[in-house]
Scaffold this motif. Structure first.
Motif, PDB file in Angstrom:
ATOM      1  N   SER A  29       0.783  -1.157   0.000  1.00  0.00           N
ATOM      2  CA  SER A  29       0.000   0.000   0.000  1.00  0.00           C
ATOM      3  C   SER A  29       0.822   1.214   0.000  1.00  0.00           C
ATOM      4  N   GLY A  30       0.655   2.024  -0.884  1.00  0.00           N
ATOM      5  CA  GLY A  30       1.269   3.289  -0.950  1.00  0.00           C
ATOM      6  C   GLY A  30       2.736   3.252  -0.829  1.00  0.00           C
ATOM      7  N   GLY A  31       3.467   3.813  -1.652  1.00  0.00           N
ATOM      8  CA  GLY A  31       4.875   3.803  -1.512  1.00  0.00           C
ATOM      9  C   GLY A  31       5.419   4.902  -2.313  1.00  0.00           C
ATOM     10  N   ILE A  32       6.694   5.175  -2.144  1.00  0.00           N
ATOM     11  CA  ILE A  32       7.227   6.217  -2.948  1.00  0.00           C
ATOM     12  C   ILE A  32       7.978   5.573  -4.037  1.00  0.00           C
ATOM     13  N   ARG A  33       7.425   5.526  -5.213  1.00  0.00           N
ATOM     14  CA  ARG A  33       8.065   4.785  -6.271  1.00  0.00           C
ATOM     15  C   ARG A  33       8.609   5.736  -7.295  1.00  0.00           C
ATOM     16  N   LEU A  34       9.834   5.514  -7.679  1.00  0.00           N
ATOM     17  CA  LEU A  34      10.405   6.318  -8.722  1.00  0.00           C
ATOM     18  C   LEU A  34      10.628   5.408  -9.888  1.00  0.00           C
ATOM     19  N   LYS A 170      16.569  14.953  -7.878  1.00  0.00           N
ATOM     20  CA  LYS A 170      16.802  16.328  -7.425  1.00  0.00           C
ATOM     21  C   LYS A 170      15.922  16.741  -6.248  1.00  0.00           C
ATOM     22  N   ALA A 171      15.700  15.814  -5.344  1.00  0.00           N
ATOM     23  CA  ALA A 171      14.907  16.127  -4.146  1.00  0.00           C
ATOM     24  C   ALA A 171      15.759  15.766  -2.930  1.00  0.00           C
ATOM     25  N   SER A 172      16.690  16.621  -2.592  1.00  0.00           N
ATOM     26  CA  SER A 172      17.610  16.350  -1.504  1.00  0.00           C
ATOM     27  C   SER A 172      17.150  17.032  -0.217  1.00  0.00           C
ATOM     28  N   GLY A 173      17.817  16.690   0.876  1.00  0.00           N
ATOM     29  CA  GLY A 173      17.519  17.321   2.158  1.00  0.00           C
ATOM     30  C   GLY A 173      16.885  16.366   3.147  1.00  0.00           C
ATOM     31  N   ASP A 174      17.200  16.547   4.424  1.00  0.00           N
ATOM     32  CA  ASP A 174      16.669  15.620   5.416  1.00  0.00           C
ATOM     33  C   ASP A 174      15.151  15.728   5.585  1.00  0.00           C
ATOM     34  N   PHE A 175      14.585  16.910   5.349  1.00  0.00           N
ATOM     35  CA  PHE A 175      13.138  17.001   5.506  1.00  0.00           C
ATOM     36  C   PHE A 175      12.414  16.395   4.305  1.00  0.00           C
ATOM     37  N   ALA A 176      13.072  16.355   3.163  1.00  0.00           N
ATOM     38  CA  ALA A 176      12.509  15.641   2.009  1.00  0.00           C
ATOM     39  C   ALA A 176      12.451  14.154   2.344  1.00  0.00           C
ATOM     40  N   GLN A 177      13.489  13.652   3.002  1.00  0.00           N
ATOM     41  CA  GLN A 177      13.521  12.253   3.412  1.00  0.00           C
ATOM     42  C   GLN A 177      12.459  11.976   4.479  1.00  0.00           C
ATOM     43  N   ALA A 178      12.314  12.922   5.400  1.00  0.00           N
ATOM     44  CA  ALA A 178      11.313  12.770   6.457  1.00  0.00           C
ATOM     45  C   ALA A 178       9.906  12.734   5.850  1.00  0.00           C
ATOM     46  N   TYR A 179       9.695  13.521   4.800  1.00  0.00           N
ATOM     47  CA  TYR A 179       8.404  13.541   4.108  1.00  0.00           C
ATOM     48  C   TYR A 179       8.063  12.149   3.567  1.00  0.00           C
ATOM     49  N   VAL A 180       9.061  11.467   3.025  1.00  0.00           N
ATOM     50  CA  VAL A 180       8.848  10.120   2.487  1.00  0.00           C
ATOM     51  C   VAL A 180       8.368   9.182   3.594  1.00  0.00           C
ATOM     52  N   ILE A 181       9.048   9.214   4.723  1.00  0.00           N
ATOM     53  CA  ILE A 181       8.675   8.361   5.849  1.00  0.00           C
ATOM     54  C   ILE A 181       7.283   8.718   6.356  1.00  0.00           C
ATOM     55  N   ALA A 182       7.031  10.027   6.502  1.00  0.00           N
ATOM     56  CA  ALA A 182       5.731  10.482   7.002  1.00  0.00           C
ATOM     57  C   ALA A 182       4.603  10.114   6.048  1.00  0.00           C
ATOM     58  N   HIS A 183       4.876  10.082   4.759  1.00  0.00           N
ATOM     59  CA  HIS A 183       3.876   9.693   3.768  1.00  0.00           C
ATOM     60  C   HIS A 183       3.491   8.227   3.968  1.00  0.00           C
ATOM     61  N   GLU A 184       4.500   7.366   4.144  1.00  0.00           N
ATOM     62  CA  GLU A 184       4.215   5.945   4.343  1.00  0.00           C
ATOM     63  C   GLU A 184       3.466   5.721   5.661  1.00  0.00           C
ATOM     64  N   VAL A 185       3.843   6.456   6.687  1.00  0.00           N
ATOM     65  CA  VAL A 185       3.123   6.370   7.961  1.00  0.00           C
ATOM     66  C   VAL A 185       1.687   6.857   7.767  1.00  0.00           C
ATOM     67  N   ALA A 247      10.555  19.629   1.415  1.00  0.00           N
ATOM     68  CA  ALA A 247       9.423  18.702   1.323  1.00  0.00           C
ATOM     69  C   ALA A 247       8.549  19.028   0.111  1.00  0.00           C
ATOM     70  N   LEU A 248       8.284  20.309  -0.110  1.00  0.00           N
ATOM     71  CA  LEU A 248       7.448  20.702  -1.245  1.00  0.00           C
ATOM     72  C   LEU A 248       8.133  20.364  -2.567  1.00  0.00           C
ATOM     73  N   ASN A 249       9.455  20.509  -2.612  1.00  0.00           N
ATOM     74  CA  ASN A 249      10.186  20.153  -3.816  1.00  0.00           C
ATOM     75  C   ASN A 249      10.120  18.652  -4.054  1.00  0.00           C
ATOM     76  N   ALA A 250      10.227  17.861  -2.981  1.00  0.00           N
ATOM     77  CA  ALA A 250      10.133  16.409  -3.128  1.00  0.00           C
ATOM     78  C   ALA A 250       8.756  16.029  -3.668  1.00  0.00           C
ATOM     79  N   ALA A 251       7.709  16.669  -3.138  1.00  0.00           N
ATOM     80  CA  ALA A 251       6.350  16.393  -3.607  1.00  0.00           C
ATOM     81  C   ALA A 251       6.229  16.725  -5.094  1.00  0.00           C
TER      82      ALA A 251
END
Length: 303
Positions: A29-34, A170-185, A247-251
């Motif tokens: 269910s739901g994942g961040i797929r590239l 091109k989506a770097s940064g620790d909060f971009a990474q945190a966004y990925v985890i928070a999305h799965e949660v 985070a917005l750039n990652a989105a």
């Protein structure tokens, strides 16, 4: 993000070093797929996710393979490629601590929110793996990207995904990474409140087009839930300058239209199953600005 020195979650299962083989099944269910070279999305794209549940953030995000799992998502990593070999043990250790800290922060936020709405919050386990992994939703490779499996209530991630996210998308940064985890949660939250189970039930009688449209709504809701987590993280004073923009750039970078344009040069709107860049930014921002579950009703609102 000011994360060092904070509580780390105990709900971490480290399977790195072990391997899992087998076919990938559609139940996640739901994942961040590239995209990994084509368009294959079922994770974030979800081929098997429960409808309103959580769009695999980035699994199918890329493209077209319908979401393999309910969700996610949110990456098509090239298995254990050069990117993985570039991650040193020290780097892995720091990233593990970071992931455990972000997971702990999501636990604090969602325990409080869910209890205030009358729901229990059994905390999800986050599984670290390398190369391939077996879950209650089937087997998956790193190329699938992070995903959530409602069958065992676990989030799965190969940490090399973060390098792929930064270097290739091109989506770097620790909060971009945190966004990925928070999305799965966020998909886990959807599972608990019945969104994913309902989606799973409804999708059996849906056409592919209808399933894709519902998957988009599920994924956008997971983005909004990630934004809610960001809202309370900001209130704690943990965000640093530029974090929200990360985070917005990652989105934006993992929107269906942006991913398809980057990987194949054109877009196929009817194949979208995670949402456009504009939609993903909009719903993350809505959750971030409001901090309220009620603001994330993607099922009954124009997306």
């Amino acid at each position: 993000m000011d994360w060092k020195g904070r509580r780390q979650s105990r709900n971490i299962e480290d399977r790195r070093g072990s391997s899992s083989r087998g076919r990938t099944s559609f139940g996640r269910s739901g994942g961040i797929r590239l995209p990994s070279g084509g368009i294959r999305r079922s994770g974030l794209s979800f081929k098997t996710i429960l409808i309103i549940g959580v769009i695999f953030l980035v699994l199918k995000l890329i493209g077209i393979d319908p979401l393999q799992l309910l969700g996610g998502n949110t990456g098509a990593l090239n298995g254990q490629s050069q990117t993985e070999r570039q991650v040193t043990p020290a780097r892995q250790d720091e990233m593990t601590q970071f992931v455990a800290t972000v997971l702990a922060e999501t636990e604090d936020v969602w325990n409080t929110i869910m209890q205030s709405h009358g729901f229990a919050y059994p905390e999800p386990t986050l599984v670290l793996f390398s190369g391939a992994v077996s879950s209650a939703c089937g087997n998956a490779s790193s190329a699938s990207g992070p995903f959530y499996c409602p069958g065992d209530q676990k989030v799965y991630i190969d940490l090399t995904f973060f390098d792929e996210l930064a270097q290739r998308f091109k989506a770097s940064g620790d909060f971009a990474q945190a966004y990925v985890i928070a999305h799965e949660v966020g998909h886990h939250v959807q599972n608990l409140i019945g969104v994913l189970p309902e989606f799973n039930r409804m999708r059996r009688s849906m056409s592919q087009t209808e399933e894709n449209q519902m998957s988009i709504r599920v994924e956008l809701q997971a983005d909004c839930f990630a934004g809610i987590w960001g809202h309370y993280t900001e209130q704690k004073g943990l965000l640093e300058r530029g974090d929200l923009e990360e985070a917005l750039n990652a989105a934006r970078q993992i929107g269906d239209d942006t991913l398809q344009r980057r990987t194949q040069g054109f877009v196929v709107p009817e194949s979208f199953n995670h949402g456009t860049s504009a939609q993903r930014k909009k719903w993350f921002a809505r959750g971030f600005e409001s901090g309220r579950l009620e603001a994330c009703d993607t099922l009954n609102s124009p997306v």
